[in-house]
Design a protein around this motif. Sequence first.
Motif, PDB file in Angstrom:
ATOM      1  N   LEU A 101      -5.177   0.351  -8.476  1.00  0.00           N
ATOM      2  CA  LEU A 101      -4.380   0.753  -7.600  1.00  0.00           C
ATOM      3  C   LEU A 101      -4.722   1.892  -6.457  1.00  0.00           C
ATOM      4  O   LEU A 101      -5.874   2.612  -6.694  1.00  0.00           O
ATOM      5  CB  LEU A 101      -3.233   1.883  -8.673  1.00  0.00           C
ATOM      6  N   SER A 102      -3.756   2.338  -5.664  1.00  0.00           N
ATOM      7  CA  SER A 102      -3.771   3.741  -4.833  1.00  0.00           C
ATOM      8  C   SER A 102      -3.797   4.764  -5.767  1.00  0.00           C
ATOM      9  O   SER A 102      -3.303   5.332  -6.590  1.00  0.00           O
ATOM     10  CB  SER A 102      -3.017   3.349  -3.960  1.00  0.00           C
ATOM     11  N   GLY A 103      -5.311   5.745  -5.009  1.00  0.00           N
ATOM     12  CA  GLY A 103      -4.921   6.904  -5.686  1.00  0.00           C
ATOM     13  C   GLY A 103      -6.353   7.016  -6.840  1.00  0.00           C
ATOM     14  O   GLY A 103      -6.043   7.907  -7.081  1.00  0.00           O
ATOM     15  N   ASP A 109      -9.193   1.593   3.028  1.00  0.00           N
ATOM     16  CA  ASP A 109      -8.587   2.043   4.219  1.00  0.00           C
ATOM     17  C   ASP A 109      -9.031   1.867   5.520  1.00  0.00           C
ATOM     18  O   ASP A 109      -8.312   1.757   6.828  1.00  0.00           O
ATOM     19  CB  ASP A 109      -8.407   3.706   4.471  1.00  0.00           C
ATOM     20  N   GLU A 110     -10.774   1.864   5.980  1.00  0.00           N
ATOM     21  CA  GLU A 110     -11.569   1.272   7.082  1.00  0.00           C
ATOM     22  C   GLU A 110     -11.381  -0.281   7.731  1.00  0.00           C
ATOM     23  O   GLU A 110     -10.700   0.392   8.253  1.00  0.00           O
ATOM     24  CB  GLU A 110     -12.592   1.833   6.533  1.00  0.00           C
ATOM     25  N   VAL A 111     -11.544  -0.746   6.439  1.00  0.00           N
ATOM     26  CA  VAL A 111     -11.024  -1.957   6.823  1.00  0.00           C
ATOM     27  C   VAL A 111      -9.247  -2.515   7.623  1.00  0.00           C
ATOM     28  O   VAL A 111      -9.560  -3.535   8.626  1.00  0.00           O
ATOM     29  CB  VAL A 111     -11.240  -2.636   5.500  1.00  0.00           C
ATOM     30  N   PRO A 168     -10.536  -2.449  -2.107  1.00  0.00           N
ATOM     31  CA  PRO A 168      -9.246  -2.834  -1.913  1.00  0.00           C
ATOM     32  C   PRO A 168      -8.671  -2.849  -3.283  1.00  0.00           C
ATOM     33  O   PRO A 168      -9.119  -2.427  -4.108  1.00  0.00           O
ATOM     34  CB  PRO A 168      -9.769  -3.955  -0.976  1.00  0.00           C
ATOM     35  N   ILE A 169      -7.685  -2.198  -2.589  1.00  0.00           N
ATOM     36  CA  ILE A 169      -6.492  -2.404  -4.229  1.00  0.00           C
ATOM     37  C   ILE A 169      -7.349  -3.830  -5.047  1.00  0.00           C
ATOM     38  O   ILE A 169      -7.386  -3.733  -6.310  1.00  0.00           O
ATOM     39  CB  ILE A 169      -4.887  -2.281  -4.275  1.00  0.00           C
TER      40      ILE A 169
END
Length: 386
Positions: free
Chosen positions: A216-218, A246-248, A288-289
């Motif tokens: 999950l995010s976080g 994020d960078e992707v 990634p998630i």
Amino acid sequence: MSNSRVTVTNEQLRDVELALAGAWGGAVTLQLPPIGGEVIELADGEGTVVASLHVGSSSPVPTASAVREVVGEGEAPAPAPVHAVTGTVRPERPFGHRDRVDLRVTVAPRRADAAIVITGDVPAADDDLWRDAPADAVIVVLDRGDSHALADALGAVAAVGRDAVVLPAPARHGRDEAQWIDAVRHAARALVASEATVWETPLTPSPGRVILLTGLSGSGKSTIAKLLVERLADVDPRTVSLLDGDEVRLILSSGLGFSREDRIMNVRRIGWVAALVAKHGGIAVCAPIAPYAVMRDEMRARAEEAGRFLLVHISTPLEVCEQRDRKGLYAKARAGEVPQFTGISDPYEVPSDADLVIDASVVDPEGAVDRIVEVLGQVDVRADQR
Ligand SMILES: Nc1ncnc2c1ncn2[C@@H]1O[C@H](COP(=O)(O)OS(=O)(=O)O)[C@@H](OP(=O)(O)O)[C@H]1O
Ligand SMILES: Nc1ncnc2c1ncn2[C@@H]1O[C@H](COP(=O)(O)OP(=O)(O)O)[C@@H](O)[C@H]1O
């Protein structure tokens, strides 16, 4: 009636190539989406239709679920149904570039009285196997789509002073070990020599690795991924590349949102780059998630063509992630201001096929990296022993 068209994998293309050259009576079985039609056009990765499949029979293939439970609302995409389709193939156009076409038996056929097919590494010149090998037997090496490995194999055969030919390696997918050896022997007998001996030698595995941190995010993916990359740079001789969520999204996937289709495309792009890194012997760490099983399965399939895939589930509970709420997105999602938010209004499918599960609410980042490095070491040892 217009023909259906599918893009087939490089592995499937090798089976098609063997069939077109005369193996299996010109017929193949391919696992394809259920598209119907009596004739299916088979396109390579560049979109060129190289053959047509004249369908004789088709039956559904059961798919295993890689999901344990679902966090959050909404429906994730179901895995695409797959059919085993059998039929005869006809050529439409020459295949694209093939390594060492001059030695490739599907292009430049040559029959010998006897053949020895080497399934893995070519034994060294002083290996006992060569002592008993008939002097007139032509040596058959398999092309698995790796130019470097093929060049090495041909070089090793030349070093023994023997003649070599190249046979496309039959697809592994959909065959167990015995069936695969049967397929190799059959293809060699159909295309090279009526007497074909198979040497089942071990194969030096590709050193490439793809590590996917999903959660999950976080949950802690980025924090752990960054530390992991630093640690691997210190302890592992392979190059390490980081593909962080994020960078992707800023570059590789710029313009994509968070719909099912966009997420699938985002993770597909990450998986494609990661497989390329692995193909060249490096380690790709991806964070990634990757919330749906179908996208992780696709990444696994791509990665495993190039090396090994390690799936790490960062299982930090939703409550903890939501409490951290570093970016304030959970609060906004609860307020309905961010639609389709993973774990709230969009599903996260908990993987049932993870190599490692780390709850980053109880394991600190250094401890998480210790565990991943340990499992990576075990994977490397297992691969070396194959
Ligand atoms: N709707 C929605 N759902 C989930 N996440 C969202 C959403 N909108 C924006 N964000 C922010 O985008 C980051 C997740 O991007 P990913 O590329 O990892 O997602 S996915 O794999 O394509 O599902 C994620 O960052 P991380 O916290 O680093 O995971 C979020 O901050
Ligand atoms: N054990 C842990 N592992 C990883 N992150 C942790 C841990 N404990 C606390 N955190 C904090 O949780 C947050 C996780 O954020 P991040 O790594 O960006 O997660 P993600 O990439 O999954 O969204 C960071 O602020 C990090 O400092």
